[in-house]
Every structure is written in structure tokens, then in C-alpha cells.
Design an enzyme around this catalytic site. Structure first.
Site, PDB file in Angstrom:
ATOM      1  N   CYS A  63      38.237 -28.275  19.013  1.00 32.41           N
ATOM      2  CA  CYS A  63      37.975 -27.308  20.094  1.00 32.41           C
ATOM      3  C   CYS A  63      37.111 -26.143  19.617  1.00 32.41           C
ATOM      4  O   CYS A  63      37.156 -25.751  18.449  1.00 32.41           O
ATOM      5  CB  CYS A  63      39.279 -26.742  20.602  1.00 32.41           C
ATOM      6  N   ARG A 113      31.066 -29.830  17.068  1.00 33.44           N
ATOM      7  CA  ARG A 113      32.447 -29.885  16.582  1.00 33.44           C
ATOM      8  C   ARG A 113      33.210 -31.085  17.140  1.00 33.44           C
ATOM      9  O   ARG A 113      34.267 -31.417  16.646  1.00 33.44           O
ATOM     10  CB  ARG A 113      33.180 -28.602  16.957  1.00 33.44           C
ATOM     11  N   TRP A 133      38.980 -30.658  22.527  1.00 29.54           N
ATOM     12  CA  TRP A 133      39.174 -31.955  21.879  1.00 29.54           C
ATOM     13  C   TRP A 133      40.646 -32.294  22.112  1.00 29.54           C
ATOM     14  O   TRP A 133      41.537 -31.620  21.577  1.00 29.54           O
ATOM     15  CB  TRP A 133      38.862 -31.818  20.394  1.00 29.54           C
ATOM     16  N   ASN A 141      42.537 -22.643  20.760  1.00 26.27           N
ATOM     17  CA  ASN A 141      42.409 -23.665  19.703  1.00 26.27           C
ATOM     18  C   ASN A 141      43.726 -23.669  18.944  1.00 26.27           C
ATOM     19  O   ASN A 141      44.260 -22.595  18.640  1.00 26.27           O
ATOM     20  CB  ASN A 141      41.291 -23.319  18.715  1.00 26.27           C
ATOM     21  N   GLY A 142      44.215 -24.849  18.603  1.00 24.05           N
ATOM     22  CA  GLY A 142      45.473 -24.929  17.857  1.00 24.05           C
ATOM     23  C   GLY A 142      46.514 -25.672  18.673  1.00 24.05           C
ATOM     24  O   GLY A 142      46.202 -26.315  19.678  1.00 24.05           O
ATOM     25  N   GLU A 176      32.293 -43.523   0.118  1.00 26.50           N
ATOM     26  CA  GLU A 176      31.629 -42.533   0.960  1.00 26.50           C
ATOM     27  C   GLU A 176      30.646 -43.213   1.916  1.00 26.50           C
ATOM     28  O   GLU A 176      30.582 -42.884   3.103  1.00 26.50           O
ATOM     29  CB  GLU A 176      30.937 -41.488   0.070  1.00 26.50           C
ATOM     30  N   LYS A 197      30.875 -43.155   6.040  1.00 23.23           N
ATOM     31  CA  LYS A 197      29.720 -42.717   6.843  1.00 23.23           C
ATOM     32  C   LYS A 197      29.398 -43.771   7.891  1.00 23.23           C
ATOM     33  O   LYS A 197      29.156 -43.470   9.050  1.00 23.23           O
ATOM     34  CB  LYS A 197      28.532 -42.507   5.900  1.00 23.23           C
ATOM     35  N   GLU A 219      32.057 -43.946  10.730  1.00 24.11           N
ATOM     36  CA  GLU A 219      32.153 -42.829  11.662  1.00 24.11           C
ATOM     37  C   GLU A 219      30.977 -42.735  12.629  1.00 24.11           C
ATOM     38  O   GLU A 219      31.175 -42.319  13.763  1.00 24.11           O
ATOM     39  CB  GLU A 219      32.431 -41.494  10.954  1.00 24.11           C
ATOM     40  N   HIS A 257      41.336 -60.192  -5.345  1.00 25.49           N
ATOM     41  CA  HIS A 257      42.789 -60.072  -5.159  1.00 25.49           C
ATOM     42  C   HIS A 257      43.163 -60.004  -3.680  1.00 25.49           C
ATOM     43  O   HIS A 257      44.277 -59.616  -3.334  1.00 25.49           O
ATOM     44  CB  HIS A 257      43.310 -58.832  -5.896  1.00 25.49           C
ATOM     45  N   LYS A 292      34.070 -32.028  13.855  1.00 24.30           N
ATOM     46  CA  LYS A 292      33.505 -31.507  12.614  1.00 24.30           C
ATOM     47  C   LYS A 292      34.558 -30.791  11.787  1.00 24.30           C
ATOM     48  O   LYS A 292      34.603 -30.915  10.580  1.00 24.30           O
ATOM     49  CB  LYS A 292      32.347 -30.562  12.954  1.00 24.30           C
TER      50      LYS A 292
END
Ligand code: M6R
Length: 607
Positions: free
Chosen positions: A2, A27, A74, A100-101, A480, A484, A487, A503, A602
Site C-alpha cells: 500500500c 509498490r 494491496w 498502511n499496515g 537469483e 527474477k 516474478e 537426487h 516493492k
């Protein structure tokens, strides 16, 4: 996650709010809304989906007024919808709130308010705040907010409007970031600096429990007891252009291109004339003698930088290190005490799980060193020591330039500690320094290969999964690269230690499965060749990435990307750029919204 923006001044608030919200789009969000006050009446407009949906409505029916608050949501409590979008208003339309929160005790509060006759229209925890303020309203919104703070549990950054007191915005912070922007005849609130960077660079960074009362010409910051606090002005040194796309199609591309410069900034003043130093670092030789345990804690991409860091600490300083994701660390009663050095890594400096890990470790007496990109962020302020990565603002959800600078700082820090404990000799320190100074040029070389990578992506963008394998430092680069890819392109992907494939995961390799074999580490090159043969025998289409000198691998694989020759220890920095570009071009070829991937944010400020 948010975003909040608020404005009071002489301009039409709607314009400032929409411009601020557009700078917070990166964000990640799923609805947006604004509230203004005009003629002592509260006006609210909010809409599910992208900001443009809200803008389309406001074009037809603008909200006038010179004071207002705005939000990008969000979803946490309740699906993305018009009703669940913020701002939330009290039923009598006197009070509006953006938040927010998470209000953890919103259910009992809601029940109590319902029993008093309050009617709720959304599924959110935030709506409870609007009703609570309405129920507690004493005729003074600041006093009312103070009372409400005693009743709410959880985390909140709030922007509050009260139609009875139309000449002010009240802002509150508890465990969720919020800043106040100082203007001339106008003032602002925001969850993030970019939202107001076009209007002011002077800000107050609110601390937990602080309440800011903004009028057009004045800002007062109070503690929860209502006492005035003398806040220091923080001057943001970011150039407003740094938060703009500047002609690139995506922030992610712009930020990948900025990586050479970001690396130079990260190294500047720390790596010079063959020696490594950290100005301002409090951690010294004496303190290091007391440390018998080092832990690295972070999330996502920052965690991958932590894994590379662990490798460097063990190699250069011969110190055993644990690396852990913050969301696990904090719930497992970790062994941490006054002899522990906790290193946390975070681009945003606001990640909730990482912050919680800091608090836990500090409570037990550990020394906390943060490696972060955002000056004045919560993590920077709560840690005992800070190393800034100096990458400049990173807007794209997919972290790129922050990652390479985090890895660079890990290498510097490991060498520095190796120097302090006498495990790293002068010659090795000089070699590391020299190699690190080569990384900006090596990243440039990687960026020059974009056409080849794009062609590969255009040819293969219809794949449904992709495997990465590597050994040693290459494994972390693979992890990494795989993150990437997931996402931004939504292609399923796995990253494995090459020796582990047999394995289990090798069962998934079939005719045509693409396997990216990262082979930059000389000491395990032959082992990688064996692993390549194993997957080839099962039909894999192998793309190998090798340093110059190993071109003859071409006879064993389907495609080779040759990267310049370099010190094996620094490969995680340039090599990851090839995988960033691969993820980027695959995502573009699939028509994905690279900068705003679905479901992601973000700055992950919820636990
Ligand atoms: O701001 P932080 O570095 O603490 O964020 C941690 C992760 O959320 C972040 O690295 C995430 O994995 C990125 N989107 C990866 O590109």
C-alpha cells in the site's frame, strides 16, 4: 504494497494526490482512491484496479478541495474491490482514513462498534479505524487520534481527514513507514519519498508513536502523550529524475543499465588503493573479538545476496556464518545473544520480517549491522550500524541494481572483517579490491549482449518451465536468476545445486526442457560438465554460461554465452546481469507488465 500520499496547500489536492499515487504505483497495488474536503464536506472516490480507472472517473467528476489524502491498496483483509479500497470514511462522512499496515485487533473492535450501531460496508481492518475515530471523536481530531492509538494493536501508518476540522491532516506512524514533506505554503505526507519528490526534498521521518498535524503553513509533531517534538529535517539527496523512467520502456531496464554506476557508488570511498575501509562503521577490531557468531538475515533477492555474503565471510574471514530468511529466523527461537553479529540486508529498509528479526536480536543483546539502500529507512534507523549500498532509488519490483550493490558490499565487508581478524592477507585484500573495481566495466559488457539474449527469449518465450543449475557461487546467481524469472515472466523455474539434480529434480527434465548451466567457477568446471551430460542425456536443451577460454563447451551444449574472463570471486556481480536480462526479455516477449508483476509489491511491509 500500500502507498499513502496526502496534501494540504493552495493547489487542487486531487492533482497532487494523483501525481503522488502514480509515483507509488511501482509498490504494487490493486485499487486506488482519494478523499478531499471542500466546503466542510468530505468527498471520497475509489476504484478497483489500476490508478487509471480512478483517473477516468475523476476526469468526469473531479473532487475539488485543497486538502486531501490518497491511497493505493494491496489487498490483505478482503478482496480487491471498490468497497475495500481506501480511503474509508465513517458513516456520518466526517472522518476519512488511509492506512498502511494491519490492525490486529480489528475483529473485537469491529464487534464492539457494531454493538454501538456502526454499520460496516467493507471487509477491511482499516474501516474499523474510521468508525473508531468517529465513535471516540471529542471535537478535537488530534486528541481523538491519541485515544484511538491506545485501543489499536498492530501496525499502522495513517493519514486522517476530519470534515469538522478542514484545515488539517493528521498523520500517525506505528511500525509502518510515513514521512512528512515540508513545502512553502503547502505540506505533504507520504509512505515513500518518490511520491513527493517533485514538490519537496525536505522531510521529517516520523518515528513510532509520533503524530504529525499538518496545516498549510505549519507542521507539529507530537508524541503519544501530546508533547511537541523537535524533529530534525532530513534532506533527500535523490534527484527527482532518478525516480522517472527517462525514456526507457521499463524501470527495470533503466535500473539494469544503471548497474555500472550503482556499483561505482557502492565501492566509492570503500575500495581504494588496494585497501578496504568503511567510514562511519562502528564495528571495530575490539568488538569483533567479542563476536562468536555471525548471522545474515534477509528476504527474497536480499537473501540471495546474504548467501553470497556467507560464502565470502567463510572464504575471506574464515568465520562460520548462518544465513536465513527473516520469516523463518524470527519464529524459531534463534540462538542469538550479545556475542552475535546480526547482518540484515534490505533494499527498501522497510521489510516487516527483517525488521522483526532486528528487534528480536536486539532484545537479546546482539549487535545489528544493516546493509540497505534507503537512507533514513526503518531498518537503517533501528540497526546499530549501517552500510548504505548507494544504488540510488530502485523503483521496479524486480530488484536488480540493489542486488549487485548488496553483493559488492558483502564482499567488501567480508574482506574488511578478514583484515580485522588477520585471516585475509594484504595481497588477497588488494586482489579483491582490484577485482571489485572491474565490476562496472564487466556489467557494461554484459549489457552489450542484449541482442543475443533478446533473440534467445523471443525464440523460447512459450516455455512453461526453466531450470538453472550451478555450483559454488554460481548456485546463488542461479537462485537469483530463477527468482527474477518467476516474478516478472510467471514461468515456473527451479534453481538447483548442479550436483543435487540427480537426487530428485532430474525426473522433471524431458525432451526440450531448457536448462541454464552457469559454469563460471573454474574449480568445479569439470563437475559441471558431468552434470550437463546428465541432463543432456534426458533431452534437455542446455544453455551454458562460461568465462572466456571455455568456448569449446559448445560441442556439449545447445547454446553458449561467453562472458569476459574475470576473478571467479566476483562473478556473482556481472553474471547475474545475463540472467536479469534473460528474465526481462522473456517477460517482455510474453507481454507481461514487467514493472508491476501480479501479486507482488516493492516494499513488503506486512508479515
Ligand atoms: O526491500 P527488501 O530488500 O528487504 O525486499 C526483500 C524482498 O521482498 C525483495 O528482494 C524481493 O524478493 C524482490 N522483489 C526481488 O526482485
Amino acid at each position: 504494497m500500500c502507498g499513502i500520499v496526502g496534501y494540504i496547500g493552495d493547489k487542487q489536492a486531487q492533482d497532487v494526490l494523483i501525481s503522488g499515487l502514480s509515483r507509488l504505483e511501482y509498490r504494487g497495488y490493486d485499487s486506488a482512491g482519494i478523499a478531499t474536503i471542500e466546503d466542510d464536506a468530505l468527498r471520497v472516490e475509489k476504484k478497483k484496479g489500476r490508478l487509471v480507472n480512478l483517473e477516468n472517473i475523476l476526469e468526469k467528476t473531479p473532487l475539488s478541495g485543497k486538502v486531501g489524502i490518497g491511497h493505493t491498496r494491496w489487498a490483505t483483509h478482503g478482496v480487491p474491490s471498490d468497497l475495500n479500497a481506501h480511503p474509508h470514511a465513517s458513516v456520518n462522512r466526517e472522518i476519512a482514513v488511509v492506512h498502511n499496515g494491519i490492525i490486529e485487533n480489528y475483529m473485537p473492535l469491529k464487534e464492539e462498534l457494531k454493538s454501538q450501531g456502526h454499520i460496516f460496508v467493507s471487509d477491511t481492518d482499516t474501516e474499523v479505524i474510521a468508525h473508531l475515530l468517529n465513535a471516540l471523536y471529542t471535537g478535537d481530531i488530534v486528541e481523538t487520534v491519541q485515544i484511538a492509538m491506545g485501543k489499536m494493536k498492530g501496525s499502522y501508518a495513517l493519514g486522517i481527514l476530519c470534515a469538522n476540522e478542514p484545515d488539517k491532516i493528521v498523520a500517525v506512524r506505528k511500525d509502518s513507514p510515513l514521512i512528512v514533506g515540508l513545502g512553502n505554503g503547502e505540506n505533504f505526507i507520504a509512505s515513500d519519498i518518490p511520491a513527493i519528490l517533485n514538490y519537496t526534498r525536505e522531510v521529517y521521518l516520523l518515528d513510532n508513536g509520533e503524530i504529525a498535524v499538518l496545516t498549510k503553513d505549519n507542521i507539529q509533531v507530537l508524541n503519544i502523550a501530546g508533547e511537541i517534538i523537535d524533529k530534525e529535517i532530513f534532506v533527500v539527496d535523490w534527484d527527482p529524475g532518478a525516480a522517472e523512467k527517462e525514456g526507457y520502456d521499463h524501470f527495470m531496464m533503466k535500473e539494469m543499465v544503471e548497474q555500472p554506476k550503482a556499483m561505482m557508488e557502492a565501492l566509492m570511498g570503500r575500495c581504494c588503493e588496494s585497501s578496504i575501509s568503511f567510514t562511519g562503521l562502528k564495528l571495530n577490531e575490539e568488538m569483533m573479538k567479542q563476536i562468536n557468531r555471525i548471522q545474515i538475515v534477509a528476504c527474497g533477492t536480499a537473501y540471495h545476496a546474504g548467501m553470497v555474503g556467507k560464502y565470502y565471510f567463510e572464504k575471506f574471514a574464515r568465520i562460520s556464518v548462518e544465513a536465513e530468511v527473516a520469516s523463518e529466523y524470527r519464529y524459531k527461537n534463534p540462538i542469538v545473544d550479545k556475542n552475535t553479529l546480526l547482518i540484515v540486508i534490505s533494499q527498501s529498509g522497510e521489510t516487516a520480517d527483517t525488521l522483526a528479526a532486528i528487534r528480536l536480536a536486539k532484545d537479546r543483546g546482539a549487535w545489528v549491522l544493516a546493509v540497505t539502500n534507503v537512507v533514513g529507512s526503518s531498518i537503517a534507523r533501528e540497526a546499530d550500524d549501517v552500510i548504505y549500498t548507494n544504488a540510488g532509488p530502485e523503483i521496479a519490483v524486480a530488484s536488480t541494481k540493489a542486488y549487485v550493490t548488496q553483493v559488492g558490499c558483502m564482499m567488501l565487508l567480508a574482506s574488511y572483517l578478514g583484515k580485522l581478524n588477520g585471516k585475509l592477507g594484504k595481497a588477497d585484500a588488494a586482489r579483491i579490491c582490484h577485482s571489485l573495481m572491474m565490476t562496472p566495466g564487466l556489467i557494461d559488457k554484459a549489457l552489450e549482449t542484449q541482442e543475443v539474449i533478446k533473440a534467445f527469449a523471443d525464440k523460447n518465450h512459450k516455455i512453461y518451465d526453466l531450470f538453472y543449475m550451478g555450483r559454488g557461487l554460481d548456485l546463488y546467481t542461479c537462485m537469483e536468476g530463477s527468482l527474477k524469472l518467476k516474478e516478472i515472466s510467471y514461468i515456473h523455474s527451479e534453481a538447483y545445486a548442479a550436483g543435487e539434480l540427480k537426487h530428485g529434480p532430474i525426473a522433471l527434465i524431458e525432451e526440450g526442457t531448457i536448462v541454464v548451466a552457469m559454469c563460471t567457477q573454474e574449480n568445479v568446471f569439470e563437475k559441471m560438465l558431468s552434470n550437463i551430460k546428465e541432463v543432456k542425456a534426458r533431452g534437455a536443451h542446455v544453455l551454458a554460461i562460461v568465462q572466456e577460454g571455455h568456448e569449446d563447451i559448445a560441442s556439449e551444449v545447445d547454446e553458449v554465452w561467453v562472458i569476459p574472463n574475470m576473478d571467479d570471486d566476483i562473478t556473482p556481480i556481472p553474471a547475474v546481469v545475463y540472467l536479469q536480462l534473460l528474465a526481462y526479455y522473456l517477460a517482455v516477449a510474453r507481454g507481461c507488465d514487467v514493472d508491476k508483476p501480479k501479486n507482488l509489491a516493492k516494499s513488503v511491509t506486512v508479515e
